[in-house]
Scaffold this active site. Sequence first.
Site, PDB file in Angstrom:
ATOM      1  N   ASP A  66       3.860   8.206 -11.352  1.00  0.00           N
ATOM      2  CA  ASP A  66       4.881   8.192 -10.169  1.00  0.00           C
ATOM      3  C   ASP A  66       4.432   6.912  -9.216  1.00  0.00           C
ATOM      4  O   ASP A  66       5.286   6.481  -8.613  1.00  0.00           O
ATOM      5  CB  ASP A  66       5.235   9.385  -9.624  1.00  0.00           C
ATOM      6  CG  ASP A  66       5.143  10.583 -10.261  1.00  0.00           C
ATOM      7  OD1 ASP A  66       4.222  10.689 -11.393  1.00  0.00           O
ATOM      8  OD2 ASP A  66       5.745  11.721  -9.946  1.00  0.00           O
ATOM      9  N   ASP A  83       2.438   9.621  -2.100  1.00  0.00           N
ATOM     10  CA  ASP A  83       3.860   9.387  -1.832  1.00  0.00           C
ATOM     11  C   ASP A  83       4.601   9.046  -0.703  1.00  0.00           C
ATOM     12  O   ASP A  83       5.709   8.874  -0.327  1.00  0.00           O
ATOM     13  CB  ASP A  83       4.939  10.692  -2.412  1.00  0.00           C
ATOM     14  CG  ASP A  83       4.557  10.714  -3.915  1.00  0.00           C
ATOM     15  OD1 ASP A  83       4.865   9.928  -4.675  1.00  0.00           O
ATOM     16  OD2 ASP A  83       4.652  11.867  -4.140  1.00  0.00           O
TER      17      ASP A  83
HETATM   18  N1  GLY Z   1       6.344  14.013  -8.639  1.00  0.00           N
HETATM   19  C1  GLY Z   1       7.333  13.343  -8.522  1.00  0.00           C
HETATM   20  C2  GLY Z   1       8.568  13.819  -9.453  1.00  0.00           C
HETATM   21  O1  GLY Z   1       8.856  14.765  -9.707  1.00  0.00           O
HETATM   22  O2  GLY Z   1       9.040  12.677 -10.203  1.00  0.00           O
END
Ligand code: GLY
Length: 373
Positions: free
Chosen positions: A151, A94
């Site tokens: 994601d 991320d």
């Molecule tokens: N893990 C990222 C989200 O909760 O969208």
Amino acid sequence: MSSDRFTDAEVWEKIVEKLEEMNKKIGNKSPHVALSEGGVYDDERIDWWTSGFWPGLLWLGYDMTKNEIFKQSAWDWDIKMEQRMLEKNSFDHDVGFQFLSTAVFKYKLTGDMDARRRGLAAANFLAGRFNIQGHFIRAWNSNMHGWSIVDSAMNLSLLCWAAEELEDPRFMHIARLHADTLVEHFIRADGSVNHIVSFDPATGEAIEAIGGQGEAADSAWSRGAAWALYGMANMYRFTKDEKYGQAAQRVAHFFMSHLPSDKVPHWDFRTRGNPELEPRDSSAGAIAASGLLELAALIPEHIGRRYEAVAMQMLYSLYHHYSTWNKPQHQAILLQGTGHKPAGQNINVSLIYGDYFFVEAFAKRNGWKNRIY
Ligand code: GLY
């Protein structure tokens, strides 16, 4: 476009006023969640995946208004992130979310070369998580060596930016190979998505889908679909490869056809019980709406018009029925987000990423061009 009461420009004016208020109240905090009672944003650790969205909102505010207050508040965020990177930290895939909306955005708007360097360091970190045998970017840390998550589709923009910035296609090779894995193993034939797929990190072989933040391995987590829709649209924009445009449209059709009558999604589109009784996830709606606007601009107009129309229905439903305009003390913009229902975490709350993508979508409607995703 306008709703029965407001134009996009009028909504944008209200958003700017709200950002100014948020800036005063949030100060140096790293907001993630605000409860509906109280409406005060928490102060999350800055290596958590959500830490880029508040500075991203500040940079958006600055880009659209040129109000120096926003720039001053946003300025130090990539510096703080870099310091954290040098310490014991939990950064993972991320870094895309975290550095696109800080270092990369800052560099695009100000030309600051230290910000550019930080953005490129984050891209190198993300590229270093690529498993060459399985063609996937490793998601999390600890012992989850073979886990990748949908994601990640949004984090690929960091690699695409680095490839363009350095004129070095290595980053794009990785982005494309991982995007191909998303198309093959995450986006299902009906356009719903797997949240997690586990691969054998040694052989690269796909082992199984895991429910993760969705209700089950075969359910349809709405925010995961929103990430896939938007991420694939971005890959289509960067590469012009129809494969990604088609994948984005497949997810878009699933998403749009599963929306309830008020156009704000439930947290999972395919739950065992009556989905109508499940909590909403306003953040999934905001992400998907911004992604649909992106996709609409990339495809033939007669199809794009439909996506745009649904995106605007979603955004105005969020605006009228899921936001805090009549609660001026509330620090967030959107209500009724769902973070992680299976873990019982952050259900029916305000989420900073919901706020970010809601604001981003209305910025797009008001002429914003400096895309970071
Ligand atoms: N893990 C990222 C989200 O909760 O969208």
